[in-house]
Each structure stands twice: as structure tokens, then as C-alpha cells.
Enzyme design. Sequence first.
Site, PDB file in Angstrom:
ATOM      1  N   CYS A 175       0.843  -1.194   0.000  1.00  9.11           N
ATOM      2  CA  CYS A 175       0.000   0.000   0.000  1.00  9.11           C
ATOM      3  C   CYS A 175       0.880   1.247   0.000  1.00  9.11           C
ATOM      4  O   CYS A 175       1.347   1.683   1.051  1.00  9.11           O
ATOM      5  CB  CYS A 175      -0.912  -0.023   1.230  1.00  9.11           C
ATOM      6  SG  CYS A 175      -1.908   1.461   1.385  1.00  9.11           S
ATOM      7  N   CYS A 203      -0.447   4.141   2.072  1.00 10.08           N
ATOM      8  CA  CYS A 203      -0.245   4.021   3.527  1.00 10.08           C
ATOM      9  C   CYS A 203       1.228   4.225   3.907  1.00 10.08           C
ATOM     10  O   CYS A 203       1.517   4.871   4.903  1.00 10.08           O
ATOM     11  CB  CYS A 203      -0.656   2.641   4.037  1.00 10.08           C
ATOM     12  SG  CYS A 203      -2.084   1.928   3.265  1.00 10.08           S
ATOM     13  N   ASP A 204       2.135   3.635   3.137  1.00 14.47           N
ATOM     14  CA  ASP A 204       3.532   3.545   3.591  1.00 14.47           C
ATOM     15  C   ASP A 204       4.533   4.343   2.771  1.00 14.47           C
ATOM     16  O   ASP A 204       5.716   4.392   3.121  1.00 14.47           O
ATOM     17  CB  ASP A 204       3.987   2.068   3.572  1.00 14.47           C
ATOM     18  CG  ASP A 204       3.089   1.198   4.438  1.00 14.47           C
ATOM     19  OD1 ASP A 204       2.517   1.736   5.401  1.00 14.47           O
ATOM     20  OD2 ASP A 204       2.957  -0.001   4.148  1.00 14.47           O
TER      21      ASP A 204
END
Length: 302
Positions: A131, A134-135
Site C-alpha cells: 500500500c 499508507c507507507d
Amino acid sequence: MHDIIIIGGGPAGLTAAVYARRAGRSVLVLEKDALGGQITWSPKVENYPAVPSVSGLELGNRMAEQAMEQGAEIEIEQVTGIEDHGDFRRVRCEFGAEYDGKAVIIATGAKPRKLGLAREEELVGSGVGYCAVCDGAFFRGQEVAVCGGGNSALQDALLLSELCSRVWLIHRRDRFRGEEKLTEALKARGNVEFVLNARVTELLGEEELSGIEIEQNGSHRRIELSGLFAAIGHEPDNAAFADVLALDGQGYAEAGEDCRTGTEGVFVAGDCRRKRIRQVTTAVADGAVAALAACEWLDGRA
Ligand code: NAP
């Protein structure tokens, strides 16, 4: 006892919750992780009608707010199975919680497909991820790779090219499955390297990822980098429901466009169902269909 328990709080499950609440049913949504589902990983959604451009996170949040405003109850639980008790269904969760519902809608979506490389699990969170939304920020100013050739991979590469010093886009074929518009945008970036007809064959580094080995047109080479994002599609997460759902060869629930399964009182909606097109719009459509089918089924038993 709830009228309808919905397993999964993504677009399909949350839409089902809105429709079931508006039909006057009591609704409990069980979500294992974050509300909004996979769409929250999409940096930009530009194909949801009436919303020209929105982040997936915002779209997912708005869906969750709407379901709650309509009165759906929500619990964060990982469901481990469903027991059929005739008049009702008991939904069992990790750590022992149990919830009873007259009908159940399974809307568990799909999980990211793994590359299947040695030490992949071990390096998740230490350089390997699924992701970029997200990261990605953890890799600001560093070199990363994205593996895949669909819209997710192209969007991830675009997002990462804004944060990272260099992005290697590794795809196993010579053309992308994703949209031309995204490919053109990537070509216009000065820091994206296309690595086509290539596969990642090895993850390098001990506790943290320090590079990858790739095979391209028969020869092997190594690339030093800090992050690898796999965006190679998704797989269903239906194993816990194998006793109440018929699954196809790939693990998707066998159910038609009416979202009914072969099991009384069990309905299925969204990406976890066998279908040809998996989009946020088709997931929300399934949510409506499954909720109305469940309401009709409940009416028939009253
Ligand atoms: P996808 O379209 O299924 O693409 C998966 C990609 O990964 C393909 O290019 C595939 O290669 C490659 N792949 C699969 N298994 C692999 C493996 N083991 N090793 C290496 N490569 C592998 O998946 P997606 O990109 O996640 O998209 C899923 C759906 O969501 C699509 O319909 C997409 O359009 C949609 N989507 C929409 C948006 C949006 O903004 N509206 C954003 C993201 C996704 P091949 O091409 O060789 O098969």
C-alpha cells in the site's frame, strides 16, 4: 439479535448497510481493519459518478459516515466463521466474540496478492509493502520499486515519484494493463524507470530490504533500493466461509448478480463474489442488491 450482519466495511458492505437501514432493518457491520476497504489505498479516484476527483480515503470515510448516520452499528472484529442455526446465523470472531443475525451479507473484498518470494512475509513492514498510500511517506527521498502493470501499480508509481528519488516500475510484460493516461503521466516524470519483461526474483537484505534481484529477458541484475511495493492484484479472503459459501477455483464466492448464495440467509456482495468487473462502482451496486435481497428474504419469513 440483529436483522442483518454485514461482514466487511468497504464500499459494498457500507452501501448494504445504508440500504438495509433505510429499509428499517437493524444492522451490524463487522470490519477487521479500517472502514472504507481497498479504495482507501487509492490516492485518487476519478471514476466515481458525480465526484470528479477524490482521494480513496476520503471516499471511504464518507461512505462510513453515511452508514453510521443512517444508524448502522459498527464493530472492529475479525470474523472467523458463520454457524447456521436455522432461524438465525451466528457469526464467530477472533478472541471469542459472537454476534447473531437473521441474515448475513458477506462483503469481505479481497486482499493484496503476494509476489510469492522467499522472505516476503518476513520483510513486510521492513521494506516490502502492498500500500503505497499508507507507507509511501516512509521512503521519502529514497529509491523504491513498484511491481505490477495495472492501474494500482501505475497510480502507486505516480504517487511515489512525488516522494522518492527514483521509482523502478517493474512489469512482467512489455505493455501495461492500466490506463494509457497514467502511463503517459509516468513517462513525463523524470525519476521513473520502466523495467519491462522483468520479474523480481529475490529480495535482498537481512532485517531491512536493501535491494532486489530481477530477471529481465533472461539475464539477472540487482537494484539497490529501500522499498518494494507489490501491486499485482488481489485475491479473495473467503476461506473462513467455505462451509456456507460455494467457492470457485480462485476462491471467489459463487453467486449471481442477485447476490444470493446457495445458503439460506447468506448473501454476498462486492469483490469477494465471482464477477468480471471489480470496481468501486460495481461494489456499491452489489451492496444495494444484496441488502434488498436480504430484506426481501427477511420479509418472506415474517
Ligand atoms: P490488475 O488490474 O489485476 O493488475 C495486476 C497487475 O499485476 C497486472 O499487470 C499483472 O500482470 C500483474 N501481476 C499479476 N500477478 C503477478 C505476479 N505474480 N507477478 C508479477 N506481476 C503480476 O490489478 P489492480 O491494478 O490492483 O487493479 C484491480 C482493478 O481495480 C482494476 O480493474 C483496476 O482498473 C481497478 N483500479 C482502479 C483504480 C481507479 O483509480 N479507478 C485504481 C486502482 C485500481 P499482467 O498484466 O501480465 O496480467
